[in-house]
Design an enzyme around this catalytic site. Structure first.
Site, PDB file in Angstrom:
ATOM      1  N   CYS A  31      -2.366   1.181   9.826  1.00  0.00           N
ATOM      2  CA  CYS A  31      -3.211   0.052  10.126  1.00  0.00           C
ATOM      3  C   CYS A  31      -3.079  -0.321  11.606  1.00  0.00           C
ATOM      4  O   CYS A  31      -4.261  -0.719  12.222  1.00  0.00           O
ATOM      5  CB  CYS A  31      -2.639  -1.290   9.414  1.00  0.00           C
ATOM      6  SG  CYS A  31      -0.868  -1.531   9.731  1.00  0.00           S
ATOM      7  N   GLU A  63      -1.963  -8.735   5.259  1.00  0.00           N
ATOM      8  CA  GLU A  63      -1.634  -7.791   6.280  1.00  0.00           C
ATOM      9  C   GLU A  63      -2.709  -6.738   6.066  1.00  0.00           C
ATOM     10  O   GLU A  63      -2.419  -6.099   4.916  1.00  0.00           O
ATOM     11  CB  GLU A  63      -0.301  -6.936   6.346  1.00  0.00           C
ATOM     12  CG  GLU A  63       0.736  -8.105   7.046  1.00  0.00           C
ATOM     13  CD  GLU A  63       0.593  -8.532   8.475  1.00  0.00           C
ATOM     14  OE1 GLU A  63      -0.218  -7.905   9.010  1.00  0.00           O
ATOM     15  OE2 GLU A  63       1.088  -9.577   8.951  1.00  0.00           O
ATOM     16  N   PRO A 123       0.689  -1.240   0.054  1.00  0.00           N
ATOM     17  CA  PRO A 123       0.082  -0.124   0.024  1.00  0.00           C
ATOM     18  C   PRO A 123       0.848   1.277   0.141  1.00  0.00           C
ATOM     19  O   PRO A 123       1.977   1.264  -0.138  1.00  0.00           O
ATOM     20  CB  PRO A 123      -0.990  -0.078   1.163  1.00  0.00           C
ATOM     21  CG  PRO A 123       0.144  -0.810   2.368  1.00  0.00           C
ATOM     22  CD  PRO A 123       1.059  -1.717   1.305  1.00  0.00           C
ATOM     23  N   GLU A 144     -12.497   1.121  10.062  1.00  0.00           N
ATOM     24  CA  GLU A 144     -10.864   1.689  10.051  1.00  0.00           C
ATOM     25  C   GLU A 144     -11.192   3.031   9.216  1.00  0.00           C
ATOM     26  O   GLU A 144     -11.716   3.299   8.172  1.00  0.00           O
ATOM     27  CB  GLU A 144     -10.167   0.940   9.220  1.00  0.00           C
ATOM     28  CG  GLU A 144      -8.906   1.305   9.026  1.00  0.00           C
ATOM     29  CD  GLU A 144      -7.821   0.455   8.266  1.00  0.00           C
ATOM     30  OE1 GLU A 144      -8.426   0.107   7.135  1.00  0.00           O
ATOM     31  OE2 GLU A 144      -6.811  -0.050   8.939  1.00  0.00           O
ATOM     32  N   LYS A 162       4.835  -5.163  -6.660  1.00  0.00           N
ATOM     33  CA  LYS A 162       3.949  -4.098  -7.024  1.00  0.00           C
ATOM     34  C   LYS A 162       3.593  -3.008  -6.179  1.00  0.00           C
ATOM     35  O   LYS A 162       2.779  -3.262  -4.914  1.00  0.00           O
ATOM     36  CB  LYS A 162       2.444  -4.858  -7.494  1.00  0.00           C
ATOM     37  CG  LYS A 162       1.517  -3.890  -8.105  1.00  0.00           C
ATOM     38  CD  LYS A 162       0.207  -3.920  -7.836  1.00  0.00           C
ATOM     39  CE  LYS A 162      -0.616  -3.042  -7.646  1.00  0.00           C
ATOM     40  NZ  LYS A 162      -0.248  -1.634  -7.372  1.00  0.00           N
TER      41      LYS A 162
END
Ligand code: NAD
Length: 501
Positions: free
Chosen positions: A296, A262, A162, A393, A187
């Site tokens: 996170c 994750e 991310p 979240e 990626k």
């Protein structure tokens, strides 16, 4: 905004794909803009990879795997340490890239770079140890047979990451994958590809052979999904949202790939009445506002024991209103913008919804009006537990505070979520601290401590936050296959311990 002195015309930003040891354009001939979230200016156009590029990278990685898997742990350790040195040599440059592309204050970006160096050094040590423990004898009953267990590299692995901690989430995957003897297609997020592309250049300069590390930039649909589906990929290690993680798992299921995930979190910080209030204030603010709350591990649910609830709320209100939000390159700035427009709009929607949901009161700080995706640090007190702000979240600088009356109630409230990534506990009572830590459904518990993460430990959570663990020996095991070899006891070649994984 004043351009940082490093970011001058003529200093090239990496924008191409890195496949088989070469920088190249994508097959599709498309490019994606990369935006500076502090100014909303386009700072680069990177290659928009597609399924053909993924195929090319996966084939290159599969070819490279034939020889890379035969290297010794010591050989791989030398290269991992060379990568750590390369990162260290370009430390300032990488920190600037992080701040420029992600918007985090330069001091936070420097912490990220330090974490990357520590991670590569740590997995260099583990790669070396593999030479000693790569094949080990196992005690079995009777004396007819001898058995050994070999730890072998999983194969070609896809690493999908991310935008919130570019390079760090990558290092936590790339270092153990290389240490284990895997080859890689990475990626990066389409939002923050620049630090990862620079890392690819460091990997190349370190002498890692072509094809061992390949980087394909592009979107989730055009690059991520084909990677998760590609038949040459043995395993996908993914960090990102829970929704996309579920999609990756479904796609990987068609070819029975291993997955490590994750994902998101909705974590609590529990503050007991005996806590040091200054420490508690620092830990709450750090857990909610570091990286503008785009963590996170954000402990955005604050559970405070009722006798000190007002005192803590008063201190936090002061902290919220004094937090300096602005240009991440400016001295004294504590919080930069959010990393992209979509996240900015999402967080603004959550804040608006929270205001409608009937909190007892809301405290807002200051933020520049823009351009740039700046959000005011915000605190909601006594938001109802059914509000999305309490349950979902948010991934922004927003904290919600509620009070509790007993230890059991605090543990129950913290565990009342579909996630289970982390938690923080603040108390002077060591026995209670350990008791509460044991009762929490979370993969990491910080007890009177900030969110420090050491590569030697572990990372990951319970429930919908993770599958598997990163860091520590667990992070290495995630990139290994286990093979047992059984032979008659008299056979030669059944060593107690054999060099080479
Ligand atoms: P995201 O899920 O949108 O994207 C993550 C990556 O997946 C990106 O590279 C994206 O391009 C790619 N992707 C998107 N669709 C895909 C698909 N269909 N197949 C394969 N790949 C695809 O997440 P984000 O918005 O970049 O990051 C924020 C999220 O990441 C938050 O939920 C946060 O909690 C999570 N996160 C978790 C951890 C952890 O360690 N648990 C760490 C950092 C971030």
């Amino acid at each position: 905004m004043k351009q940082h002195e490093w970011f001058e015309p003529g200093v090239a930003l990496r924008t191409q794909l890195y496949i088989d040891g070469f920088w190249c354009a994508g097959e599709g001939g498309q490019r994606l803009p990369v935006v500076n979230p502090s100014t909303e200016a386009t700072i680069a156009q990177v290659e928009a990879g597609n399924a053909a590029d993924v195929d090319c990278a996966a084939r290159a990685a599969a070819r490279a795997f034939r020889t890379w898997k035969k290297t010794t742990g010591a050989q791989r350790a030398t290269l991992l340490r060379a990568i750590a040195r390369g990162v260290s040599d370009r430390r300032d440059h990488l920190a600037v890239l992080q701040s420029l592309n992600n918007g985090k204050p330069l001091d936070e970006a420097r912490i990220d770079v330090g974490d990357v160096i520590a991670t590569f050094d740590y997995y260099a040590d583990l790669a070396e140890q593999l030479d000693e423990i790569g094949e080990s004898a196992v005690s079995i009953p009777g004396d007819a047979y001898r058995a050994t267990i070999r730890r072998e590299p999983a194969g070609v692995v896809a690493l999908i990451v991310p935008w919130n901690f570019p390079m760090v989430t990558t290092a936590w995957k790339l270092a153990p994958a290389l240490a284990a003897g895997c080859t890689v297609v990475l990626k990066p997020s389409e939002v923050t590809p620049l630090p990862e592309l620079e890392l690819a250049a460091i990997v190349a300069d370190a002498g890692v052979p072509g094809g061992v590390v390949n980087v394909v930039t592009g979107t989730g649909t055009e690059v991520g999904a084909p990677l998760a589906a590609h038949p040459l990929i043995a395993k996908v290690s993914f960090t990102g949202s829970t929704a996309v993680g579920a999609q990756v798992m479904k796609t990987a299921a068609d070819t029975i790939k291993g997955v490590s995930l994750e994902l998101g979190g909705k974590s609590s910080i529990i503050v007991f009445a005996d806590a040091d209030l200054d420490l508690a204030t620092d830990l709450v603010a750090g857990g909610a506002f570091f990286n503008a709350g785009q963590m996170c591990s954000a402990t955005s649910r604050v559970l405070v024991e009722r006798p000190i609830a007002d005192a803590l709320a008063t201190r936090l209100a002061d902290r919220v209103t004094r937090t300096v939000v602005g240009d991440p390159f400016k001295a004294g700035v504590q919080m930069g913008p959010l990393a992209n427009r979509a996240q900015y709009e999402r967080v603004q929607r959550y804040i608006a919804r929270g205001k409608d949901d009937g909190a007892r009161f809301v405290i807002e700080g200051e933020a520049p009006a823009g351009p740039g995706y700046f959000v005011k640090p915000t605190m909601f007190v006594d938001i109802p537990t059914e509000s999305p702000l309490w349950r979902e979240e948010v991934f922004g600088p927003v904290l919600c505070l509620r009070s509790f009356d007993s230890e059991d109630e605090a543990i129950g409230a913290a565990n009342d979520t579909e996630f289970g990534l982390v938690a923080t506990v603040v108390t002077r009572d060591a026995g209670r601290g350990r008791r509460v830590a044991a009762g929490l459904d979370a993969g990491v518990v910080w007890l009177n401590a900030p969110q420090a993460i050491f590569p030697q430990t572990s990372w990951g959570g319970y429930k919908r936050s993770s599958i598997g663990r990163e860091l520590g020996p667990f992070g290495l095991a995630a990139f290994q296959e286990i093979k047992q070899v059984l032979m008659p006891a008299g056979a030669s070649g059944a060593p107690e311990c054999v060099r080479g994984a």
